[in-house]
Structures are given as structure tokens and as C-alpha cells.
Design an enzyme around this catalytic site. Structure first.
Site, PDB file in Angstrom:
ATOM      1  N   HIS A  12       0.833  -1.205   0.000  1.00 29.75           N
ATOM      2  CA  HIS A  12       0.000   0.000   0.000  1.00 29.75           C
ATOM      3  C   HIS A  12       0.870   1.259   0.000  1.00 29.75           C
ATOM      4  CE1 HIS A  12      -3.443   2.498   0.748  1.00 29.75           C
ATOM      5  NE2 HIS A  12      -2.931   2.936   1.886  1.00 29.75           N
TER       6      HIS A  12
ATOM      7  N   TYR B   1      10.156  12.406 -21.750  1.00 32.63           N
ATOM      8  CA  TYR B   1       9.505  12.510 -20.441  1.00 32.63           C
ATOM      9  C   TYR B   1       8.360  11.507 -20.258  1.00 32.63           C
ATOM     10  CZ  TYR B   1      12.188  16.822 -20.214  1.00 32.63           C
ATOM     11  OH  TYR B   1      13.202  17.760 -20.241  1.00 32.63           O
TER      12      TYR B   1
END
Length: 129
Positions: free
Chosen positions: A20, A121
Site C-alpha cells: 500500500h 519525459y
């Protein structure tokens, strides 16, 4: 022997350690090397595989809470490329920030998968839900 899904044992190892709110980086061919985190380099030749191919391979078994990308992705790529990424993300929360800020997050990631992607990018950080 695995016959379907992710076959690369190093990527399977990374994915099995994500919990998580952990982060996993999928990077293009020119992303800097980070010696402090595990890197699985699967760049074969220019354009193979792409960041999006790796994302699509991982997505079915990765609970993604957020995708983080650089603002520069939107500044340096065509609307068609941007739309392809947005379409692949579906309804995922996508955050854009300066490339330098994105790179500052990298040392906190579980690992990094480097691709042969030439898209400027195209790097993304997947944050598990």
C-alpha cells in the site's frame, strides 16, 4: 514455469514487494541511473519495449492509486501521444509535476524498470493504492 502474464522474474520480484502506497517507476531510455534502488533494465533496442507496453503489462495485477508524470511530458509531446497515455490510464488519478520533483521521488520507490522508450519525459511513477 510461467506461461502467461509477466514472465520476467526480476519484474515479478519487484511487483510482489509492492505494498500500500509504495511506488514503482517505469522509465524511458534516457532516465538517470539511481544506484540506491533496484533497477530492472529491459531496454532491448530503441523503442522496445515502451513505457506504455510495460504499464499495460503490469496494470492487470497492480492496484494503481495514482500515476505521477512530469509536466514536461505535456510540453514536449504531441496531443496524439498525450491522448494515448490518457486513454491507457482510463480513470486513474494522474498528477503532473516538474520533472525535477518527479526525480526527487525516485529514491523512495521499490524499484525502477528502464525501457527503450524514446518518448520525451514518458517516465511515470505508479503509486499503489
Amino acid at each position: 514455469m510461467l506461461k502467461t502474464g509477466i514472465l520476467n522474474p526480476q519484474i515479478n520480484s519487484l511487483l510482489s514487494r509492492v505494498r500500500h502506497t509504495n511506488m514503482l517507476v517505469i522509465a524511458d531510455r534516457s532516465f538517470p541511473f539511481w544506484p540506491m534502488i533496484e533497477t530492472v533494465d529491459i531496454a532491448l533496442i530503441d523503442g522496445i519495449p515502451t513505457v506504455m507496453q510495460v504499464f499495460q503489462a503490469i496494470q492487470p495485477n497492480f492496484v494503481i492509486g495514482e500515476v505521477i508524470m512530469a509536466n514536461e511530458f505535456r510540453e514536449h509531446n504531441t496531443p496524439a501521444i498525450q491522448d494515448a497515455f490518457a486513454s491507457a490510464f482510463g480513470g486513474l488519478t494522474t498528477t503532473f509535476e516538474p520533472h525535477i520533483a518527479l526525480k526527487q521521488r525516485v529514491p523512495g520507490a521499490i524499484g525502477l524498470i528502464r525501457t527503450g522508450d524514446p518518448i520525451a519525459y514518458a517516465n511515470m511513477i505508479l503509486v499503489s493504492a
